[in-house]
Design a protein around this motif. Structure first.
Motif, PDB file in Angstrom:
ATOM      1  N   THR A 151       0.829  -1.204   0.000  1.00  0.00           N
ATOM      2  CA  THR A 151       0.000   0.000   0.000  1.00  0.00           C
ATOM      3  C   THR A 151       0.864   1.254   0.000  1.00  0.00           C
ATOM      4  N   GLN A 152       0.475   2.204  -0.839  1.00  0.00           N
ATOM      5  CA  GLN A 152       1.134   3.497  -0.862  1.00  0.00           C
ATOM      6  C   GLN A 152       0.176   4.537  -0.285  1.00  0.00           C
ATOM      7  N   TYR A 153       0.736   5.605   0.263  1.00  0.00           N
ATOM      8  CA  TYR A 153      -0.042   6.590   1.003  1.00  0.00           C
ATOM      9  C   TYR A 153       0.174   7.993   0.467  1.00  0.00           C
ATOM     10  N   LEU A 154      -0.894   8.752   0.437  1.00  0.00           N
ATOM     11  CA  LEU A 154      -0.781  10.184   0.205  1.00  0.00           C
ATOM     12  C   LEU A 154      -0.440  10.817   1.537  1.00  0.00           C
ATOM     13  N   LEU A 155       0.432  11.789   1.533  1.00  0.00           N
ATOM     14  CA  LEU A 155       0.740  12.502   2.766  1.00  0.00           C
ATOM     15  C   LEU A 155      -0.312  13.588   2.928  1.00  0.00           C
ATOM     16  N   LEU A 182       6.652   4.213  -0.552  1.00  0.00           N
ATOM     17  CA  LEU A 182       5.361   4.258   0.136  1.00  0.00           C
ATOM     18  C   LEU A 182       4.556   5.509  -0.197  1.00  0.00           C
ATOM     19  N   LEU A 183       5.108   6.414  -0.987  1.00  0.00           N
ATOM     20  CA  LEU A 183       4.417   7.658  -1.310  1.00  0.00           C
ATOM     21  C   LEU A 183       3.582   7.466  -2.573  1.00  0.00           C
ATOM     22  N   ALA A 184       2.264   7.637  -2.426  1.00  0.00           N
ATOM     23  CA  ALA A 184       1.355   7.535  -3.567  1.00  0.00           C
ATOM     24  C   ALA A 184       1.449   8.810  -4.392  1.00  0.00           C
ATOM     25  N   THR A 185       1.354   8.646  -5.679  1.00  0.00           N
ATOM     26  CA  THR A 185       1.414   9.819  -6.563  1.00  0.00           C
ATOM     27  C   THR A 185       0.061  10.130  -7.174  1.00  0.00           C
ATOM     28  N   ASP A 186      -0.895   9.217  -7.015  1.00  0.00           N
ATOM     29  CA  ASP A 186      -2.214   9.382  -7.614  1.00  0.00           C
ATOM     30  C   ASP A 186      -3.229   9.721  -6.537  1.00  0.00           C
ATOM     31  N   ASP A 187      -3.820  10.896  -6.628  1.00  0.00           N
ATOM     32  CA  ASP A 187      -4.824  11.336  -5.656  1.00  0.00           C
ATOM     33  C   ASP A 187      -6.216  10.949  -6.159  1.00  0.00           C
ATOM     34  N   SER A 188      -6.463   9.651  -6.220  1.00  0.00           N
ATOM     35  CA  SER A 188      -7.752   9.166  -6.713  1.00  0.00           C
ATOM     36  C   SER A 188      -8.705   8.942  -5.541  1.00  0.00           C
ATOM     37  N   VAL A 189      -9.911   8.571  -5.864  1.00  0.00           N
ATOM     38  CA  VAL A 189     -10.941   8.332  -4.848  1.00  0.00           C
ATOM     39  C   VAL A 189     -10.532   7.196  -3.917  1.00  0.00           C
ATOM     40  N   ASP A 190      -9.808   6.224  -4.448  1.00  0.00           N
ATOM     41  CA  ASP A 190      -9.416   5.060  -3.653  1.00  0.00           C
ATOM     42  C   ASP A 190      -8.123   5.271  -2.867  1.00  0.00           C
ATOM     43  N   SER A 191      -7.548   6.444  -2.935  1.00  0.00           N
ATOM     44  CA  SER A 191      -6.275   6.704  -2.276  1.00  0.00           C
ATOM     45  C   SER A 191      -6.396   6.592  -0.757  1.00  0.00           C
ATOM     46  N   ILE A 192      -5.328   6.119  -0.178  1.00  0.00           N
ATOM     47  CA  ILE A 192      -5.239   6.029   1.281  1.00  0.00           C
ATOM     48  C   ILE A 192      -4.315   7.147   1.739  1.00  0.00           C
ATOM     49  N   LYS A 193      -4.782   7.890   2.723  1.00  0.00           N
ATOM     50  CA  LYS A 193      -4.067   9.082   3.172  1.00  0.00           C
ATOM     51  C   LYS A 193      -3.572   8.883   4.602  1.00  0.00           C
ATOM     52  N   MET A 194      -2.356   9.358   4.842  1.00  0.00           N
ATOM     53  CA  MET A 194      -1.836   9.344   6.212  1.00  0.00           C
ATOM     54  C   MET A 194      -1.766  10.777   6.732  1.00  0.00           C
ATOM     55  N   ASN A 195      -2.297  10.966   7.929  1.00  0.00           N
ATOM     56  CA  ASN A 195      -2.234  12.248   8.620  1.00  0.00           C
ATOM     57  C   ASN A 195      -1.362  12.050   9.848  1.00  0.00           C
ATOM     58  N   VAL A 196      -0.503  13.021  10.106  1.00  0.00           N
ATOM     59  CA  VAL A 196       0.474  12.881  11.184  1.00  0.00           C
ATOM     60  C   VAL A 196       0.347  14.056  12.148  1.00  0.00           C
ATOM     61  N   GLU A 197       0.242  13.740  13.431  1.00  0.00           N
ATOM     62  CA  GLU A 197       0.270  14.755  14.486  1.00  0.00           C
ATOM     63  C   GLU A 197       1.511  14.512  15.329  1.00  0.00           C
ATOM     64  N   ILE A 198       2.286  15.573  15.528  1.00  0.00           N
ATOM     65  CA  ILE A 198       3.530  15.458  16.292  1.00  0.00           C
ATOM     66  C   ILE A 198       3.530  16.502  17.402  1.00  0.00           C
ATOM     67  N   ALA A 199       3.722  16.042  18.615  1.00  0.00           N
ATOM     68  CA  ALA A 199       3.927  16.942  19.748  1.00  0.00           C
ATOM     69  C   ALA A 199       5.436  16.981  19.977  1.00  0.00           C
TER      70      ALA A 199
END
Length: 184
Positions: free
Chosen positions: A36-40, A83-100
Motif C-alpha cells: 500500500t502506498q499513502y498520500l501525505l 510508500l508515497l502515492a502519486t495518484d490522488d484518486s478516490v481510492d487513495s489512502i491518506k496518512m495524517n500525522v500529528e507530532i507533539a
C-alpha cells in the motif's frame, strides 16, 4: 504438568498478539503490508518550548517552519521506501500525522538537548479511518557511536539550531519505518 505448559504457551501467544502497535478500525483491513502506498495528508506539529528557553527565540525555527521540515522529511522517507502515492484518486489512502514536539534547552537557551516527542498517525480511506498507530514520550536515539557523538555535542552545548533538522529527519524516518509495518 502438560496442561500448565499448554496454558502458559497460549497465554504468551495471546499476549504477544495483543501487543501490536497498530489499531485497525476496519477488519479485514484493506492495507497490504509492503504494498500500500499513502498520500501525505495533514502534518501538524505542536511545538512547545521547554525549560531554559530564552526570550529571544529567533535562533530556532518557528512552529510553522518546523512543520515544513517534517513535511519535507516525511515525503523524502516515504519516497525512499516506495510508500508515497502519486495518484490522488478516490481510492487513495491518506496518512495524517500529528507530532507533539517539546524543544528542550541547555542552560542559557542557546543550545539544545534532545527533544521529547509523541506522534500519532491516522490512516484514512475513502469511507473513513482505517487504522492508527503512534508512540508517546520518546526522544531521539541515533544508535551506537552516533548517539554517543550527539550526546557529547549536547554536553558541550554544541547541539543547536543547525542540528535540529537531524532530529526531524530521525523522527520522520522512525514514523515511516512504523508505517512500513502496517497492514496484513
Amino acid at each position: 504438568m502438560l496442561n500448565k505448559l499448554v496454558l502458559i504457551t497460549v497465554t504468551l501467544f495471546l499476549s504477544a498478539c495483543a501487543s501490536s502497535p497498530y489499531t485497525y478500525d476496519v477488519e479485514p483491513t484493506p492495507i497490504k503490508k509492503g504494498e500500500t502506498q499513502y498520500l501525505l495528508g495533514e502534518v501538524t506539529v505542536k511545538l512547545t518550548l521547554g525549560q531554559g528557553a530564552s526570550d529571544d527565540e529567533s535562533t530556532f525555527v518557528s512552529e510553522a517552519e518546523l512543520n515544513q521540515q517534517f513535511v519535507k522529511s516525511l515525503q523524502q522517507h516515504l519516497t525512499e521506501n516506495n510508500l508515497l502515492a502519486t495518484d490522488d484518486s478516490v481510492d487513495s489512502i491518506k496518512m495524517n500525522v500529528e507530532i507533539a514536539y517539546l524543544r528542550t534547552f541547555n542552560h542559557g537557551g542557546k543550545a539544545l538537548n534532545k527533544p521529547q516527542i509523541s506522534h500519532t498517525v491516522t490512516i484514512d480511506g475513502q469511507h473513513g479511518q482505517l487504522a492508527t498507530f503512534g508512540k508517546s514520550n520518546y526522544t531521539t536515539k541515533y544508535g551506537g557511536f552516533k548517539d554517543a557523538a550527539v550526546n557529547l555535542e549536547i554536553s558541550m552545548f554544541n547541539w543547536d539550531a543547525e542540528d535540529e533538522p537531524k532530529d526531524v529527519d530521525l523522527i520522520s524516518r522512525l514514523i515511516v519505518e512504523e508505517l512500513s509495518g502496517l497492514g496484513k
